[in-house]
Design a protein around this motif. Structure first.
Motif, PDB file in Angstrom:
ATOM      1  N   ASN A 172       0.863  -1.200  -0.342  1.00 47.70           N
ATOM      2  CA  ASN A 172       0.143  -0.091   0.374  1.00 47.70           C
ATOM      3  C   ASN A 172       0.865   1.666   0.036  1.00 47.70           C
ATOM      4  O   ASN A 172       1.001   2.364   0.814  1.00 47.70           O
ATOM      5  N   GLU A 173       1.760   1.276  -1.154  1.00 46.91           N
ATOM      6  CA  GLU A 173       2.676   2.258  -0.820  1.00 46.91           C
ATOM      7  C   GLU A 173       2.097   4.087  -1.170  1.00 46.91           C
ATOM      8  O   GLU A 173       1.390   3.830  -2.476  1.00 46.91           O
ATOM      9  N   GLN A 174       3.116   4.620  -0.935  1.00 44.25           N
ATOM     10  CA  GLN A 174       2.178   6.180  -1.682  1.00 44.25           C
ATOM     11  C   GLN A 174       2.112   6.475  -2.716  1.00 44.25           C
ATOM     12  O   GLN A 174       1.398   7.346  -3.539  1.00 44.25           O
ATOM     13  N   ASN A 175       3.695   6.034  -3.246  1.00 45.94           N
ATOM     14  CA  ASN A 175       4.326   6.562  -4.191  1.00 45.94           C
ATOM     15  C   ASN A 175       5.108   5.157  -5.126  1.00 45.94           C
ATOM     16  O   ASN A 175       6.171   4.567  -4.954  1.00 45.94           O
ATOM     17  N   PRO A 176       3.686   4.485  -6.109  1.00 41.39           N
ATOM     18  CA  PRO A 176       3.960   3.239  -6.307  1.00 41.39           C
ATOM     19  C   PRO A 176       5.903   3.270  -7.356  1.00 41.39           C
ATOM     20  O   PRO A 176       4.911   4.143  -8.478  1.00 41.39           O
ATOM     21  N   VAL A 294       2.800   7.970   6.476  1.00 42.47           N
ATOM     22  CA  VAL A 294       2.740   8.568   7.934  1.00 42.47           C
ATOM     23  C   VAL A 294       0.421   9.051   7.783  1.00 42.47           C
ATOM     24  O   VAL A 294       0.044   8.760   8.546  1.00 42.47           O
ATOM     25  N   ARG A 295       1.044   9.493   6.482  1.00 42.17           N
ATOM     26  CA  ARG A 295      -0.631  10.470   6.450  1.00 42.17           C
ATOM     27  C   ARG A 295      -1.536   9.792   6.224  1.00 42.17           C
ATOM     28  O   ARG A 295      -2.538   9.523   6.641  1.00 42.17           O
ATOM     29  N   ASN A 296      -1.478   8.901   5.161  1.00 41.96           N
ATOM     30  CA  ASN A 296      -2.294   7.930   5.199  1.00 41.96           C
ATOM     31  C   ASN A 296      -3.189   8.128   4.697  1.00 41.96           C
ATOM     32  O   ASN A 296      -4.343   7.877   4.555  1.00 41.96           O
TER      33      ASN A 296
END
Length: 308
Positions: A172-176, A294-296
């Motif tokens: 679940n990466e923010q910058n895949p 962390v902001r998710n």
């Protein structure tokens, strides 16, 4: 082929030629007798790409359309499409027919033969020499520094099983960086060479800024080398400091010290301040990415869907 096929196409500024892409997909569907699910993810295009999709949907009832609320980027658009995919075999192609649907049967054959992923290796590209050199240099740099073996000259064009798709979505990466994630999850994979075609119309949605972002995502997500560079710069600076200190002491005991020294001091200050700023920039890049995780926040906001 008894398996259900999902074909994911991220759409950006394609209103003028999207019908040609969908027609090429449909021709191959009929030829190969696919049970097809076509997912079109409209990535906040400034043109009327979603209007074009709405016109195509009644003609091709197997289309699932997803409109993002703004431009989130190619990788996020593809990941959104993966989250909607229900097929046994999933394929990813671009909307400009540079990776034509006619290539897919050869790739699906590899899944029938027991492979979990078959990815395309670009034998030739129809871009300018400068751009090709940049791509070639980046892929080889990433191959050298990456802790995960990412195939050279492979893009997002690939086919995979539902199993691999599910495992990729677990990250679940923010910058895949999807081609890196695809390599990281493992399983039995094979690369197939093909000659990449030119765009059918229009210009690439990949600006220099977007290409740099994808390059950074690949490097910072799959390598710790930038952090190691800080240590290298620090050691280099320490060595220069020791040598300069010994040189200064030698001049002092030899009575060669003069009042002059302004140039040397300025050079040393500039050198060490440059190292410091480079180091802070690298650390800042990692901190920013940690902050993003962390902001998710959700990866994307979906404004509208059709048949999804």
């Amino acid at each position: 082929m008894n398996q259900k096929i999902t074909l994911i196409i991220p759409v950006y500024n394609s209103s003028q030629f999207l019908h040609k892409t969908v027609k090429a997909v449909d021709d191959q569907r009929i030829k190969s007798n696919w049970d097809l699910e076509l997912i079109l993810v409209e990535d906040g295009s400034p043109d009327k790409s979603f209007d074009a999709i709405e016109k195509l949907t009644p003609l091709y009832p197997y289309i699932k359309a997803i409109k993002l609320s703004r431009n989130f980027g190619h990788q996020i658009a593809v990941k959104t499409g993966l989250s909607y995919a229900t097929g046994d075999y999933i394929a990813i192609i671009d909307d400009d027919l540079q990776d034509p649907p006619s290539l897919l049967p050869r790739f699906f054959e590899q899944l029938d033969n027991g492979y979990e992923v078959a990815y395309g290796i670009r034998k030739k590209r129809k871009e300018g020499h400068l751009k090709k050199m940049a791509y070639t240099g980046f892929y080889r740099l990433l191959d050298t520094i990456s802790e995960t073996k990412i195939p050279l000259d492979s893009g997002d064009f690939c086919v995979m099983t539902k199993n691999v798709k599910d495992k990729m979505l677990m990250l679940n990466e923010q910058n895949p960086y999807l081609r890196g994630i695809r390599a990281w999850v493992g399983f039995k994979q094979i690369g197939l060479e093909y000659e990449r075609s030119g765009r059918i119309e229009g210009e690439s949605g990949y600006s220099i800024k977007k290409l740099i972002k994808i390059a950074k995502d690949g490097i910072f997500s799959f390598s710790s080398l930038p952090l190691q560079i800080i240590t290298l710069l620090g050691n280099m600076g320490l060595l220069i400091s020791i040598l300069f200190a010994l040189f200064t002491m030698y001049r002092y005991f030899s009575n060669e010290i003069e009042v002059a020294g302004y140039t040397t001091i300025i050079i040393m200050l500039l050198f060490f301040n440059s190292i410091l700023l480079i180091s802070l920039g690298i650390i800042g890049e990692y901190i920013y990415r940690i902050y993003n995780e962390v902001r998710n926040r959700p990866h994307t906001i979906i404004e509208k869907t059709i048949n999804a």
